[in-house]
Scaffold this active site. Sequence first.
Site, PDB file in Angstrom:
ATOM      1  N   GLU A 103       0.833  -1.206   0.000  1.00  0.00           N
ATOM      2  CA  GLU A 103       0.000   0.000   0.000  1.00  0.00           C
ATOM      3  C   GLU A 103       0.867   1.255   0.000  1.00  0.00           C
ATOM      4  O   GLU A 103       1.972   1.255   0.541  1.00  0.00           O
ATOM      5  CB  GLU A 103      -0.884   0.007   1.262  1.00  0.00           C
ATOM      6  N   ASP A 104       0.321   2.324  -0.567  1.00  0.00           N
ATOM      7  CA  ASP A 104       1.010   3.609  -0.542  1.00  0.00           C
ATOM      8  C   ASP A 104       0.909   4.242   0.846  1.00  0.00           C
ATOM      9  O   ASP A 104       1.895   4.658   1.432  1.00  0.00           O
ATOM     10  CB  ASP A 104       0.449   4.559  -1.613  1.00  0.00           C
ATOM     11  N   ASP A 107      -4.408   5.255   6.147  1.00  0.00           N
ATOM     12  CA  ASP A 107      -4.953   6.443   6.781  1.00  0.00           C
ATOM     13  C   ASP A 107      -5.934   5.967   7.862  1.00  0.00           C
ATOM     14  O   ASP A 107      -5.508   5.618   8.964  1.00  0.00           O
ATOM     15  CB  ASP A 107      -5.610   7.253   5.657  1.00  0.00           C
ATOM     16  N   PHE A 156      -2.042  15.994   4.307  1.00  0.00           N
ATOM     17  CA  PHE A 156      -2.398  15.363   3.033  1.00  0.00           C
ATOM     18  C   PHE A 156      -1.186  15.413   2.124  1.00  0.00           C
ATOM     19  O   PHE A 156      -0.664  16.474   1.819  1.00  0.00           O
ATOM     20  CB  PHE A 156      -3.608  16.053   2.390  1.00  0.00           C
ATOM     21  N   ARG A 169       1.243  12.530  -9.092  1.00  0.00           N
ATOM     22  CA  ARG A 169       1.830  11.197  -8.887  1.00  0.00           C
ATOM     23  C   ARG A 169       3.286  11.165  -9.344  1.00  0.00           C
ATOM     24  O   ARG A 169       4.073  10.342  -8.895  1.00  0.00           O
ATOM     25  CB  ARG A 169       1.041  10.138  -9.682  1.00  0.00           C
TER      26      ARG A 169
HETATM   27  P1  IMP Z   1      -7.890   4.586   4.350  1.00  0.00           P
HETATM   28  O1  IMP Z   1      -8.936   3.585   3.949  1.00  0.00           O
HETATM   29  O2  IMP Z   1      -8.485   5.753   5.069  1.00  0.00           O
HETATM   30  O3  IMP Z   1      -6.749   3.977   5.126  1.00  0.00           O
HETATM   31  O4  IMP Z   1      -7.384   5.221   3.004  1.00  0.00           O
HETATM   32  C1  IMP Z   1      -6.314   4.760   2.342  1.00  0.00           C
HETATM   33  C2  IMP Z   1      -6.267   5.343   0.951  1.00  0.00           C
HETATM   34  O5  IMP Z   1      -6.672   6.720   0.909  1.00  0.00           O
HETATM   35  C3  IMP Z   1      -4.840   5.331   0.472  1.00  0.00           C
HETATM   36  O6  IMP Z   1      -4.539   4.101  -0.144  1.00  0.00           O
HETATM   37  C4  IMP Z   1      -4.799   6.499  -0.457  1.00  0.00           C
HETATM   38  O7  IMP Z   1      -5.247   6.091  -1.731  1.00  0.00           O
HETATM   39  C5  IMP Z   1      -5.794   7.483   0.109  1.00  0.00           C
HETATM   40  N1  IMP Z   1      -5.098   8.493   0.950  1.00  0.00           N
HETATM   41  C6  IMP Z   1      -5.141   8.602   2.294  1.00  0.00           C
HETATM   42  N2  IMP Z   1      -4.404   9.638   2.721  1.00  0.00           N
HETATM   43  C7  IMP Z   1      -3.859  10.189   1.611  1.00  0.00           C
HETATM   44  C8  IMP Z   1      -2.954  11.295   1.406  1.00  0.00           C
HETATM   45  O8  IMP Z   1      -2.483  12.001   2.320  1.00  0.00           O
HETATM   46  N3  IMP Z   1      -2.622  11.543   0.112  1.00  0.00           N
HETATM   47  C9  IMP Z   1      -3.091  10.797  -0.938  1.00  0.00           C
HETATM   48  N4  IMP Z   1      -3.918   9.772  -0.788  1.00  0.00           N
HETATM   49  C10 IMP Z   1      -4.306   9.461   0.479  1.00  0.00           C
HETATM   50 MG    MG Z   2      -4.185   3.597  -2.115  1.00  0.00          MG
END
Ligand code: IMP
Ligand code: MG
Length: 192
Positions: A103-104, A107, A156, A169
């Site tokens: 995963e990138d 959050d 963010f 990106r």
């Molecule tokens: P989660 O389900 O809230 O953990 O969201 C995860 C996904 O939200 C990541 O895989 C990203 O695609 C996107 N995301 C969350 N925070 C950021 C950020 O700071 N920048 C860009 N994408 C984000």
């Molecule tokens: Mg993602």
Amino acid sequence: MKNFFHNEIDPQKVLIPQNRLQERVSELGHEISQAFDGKDIVLVAMLKGSFIFAADLLRAMKISCTIDFMGISSYAGQRRSGIVRITKDLDDSVAGRNVLLVEDIIDTGLTASYLLRTLKQRGPASVDICTLLDKSARRIIDLPIAYRGFEIPDVFVVGYGMDYQQKYRNLPHIAILRPSRSSEDQLESGDG
Ligand code: IMP
Ligand code: MG
């Protein structure tokens, strides 16, 4: 040339420079290679956000491994439900294999938690999470993260594969777009 990044982003707001990313990804590659030495491992890269990290991590792997890709999209207005739509499924079965979910950024943890459940239903030998960034301050669901590149504050970020409305990106570093996530982002339909 017209400044591609115009006024939306201040390229000075570098959170993680390119050389730190390369160093850390290489360390992760070593660590994961040691842990899975002699085992059958498949990196499952989540599109689109993790494609650059996954490409670098794959090149940092010192053992035989394969890579597969999964595309997901949050349902519009349903970000917080954690239910995602699979827009591109894996090409090959993960049954009996050691899966590393790449995963990138994690959050709230909702997306990864859903993916973890989905992958576990497919009979793999194991599933571990590897995330480049961990924004743990915003976590709402507890998740086991086996490999983490960096812990980051509640900001963010964009770059190194990560986007804001599909842009940025291509930045080679991780930059801060703005202090925190706005409610409009949380409602937006996204594809990671
Ligand atoms: P989660 O389900 O809230 O953990 O969201 C995860 C996904 O939200 C990541 O895989 C990203 O695609 C996107 N995301 C969350 N925070 C950021 C950020 O700071 N920048 C860009 N994408 C984000
Ligand atoms: Mg993602």
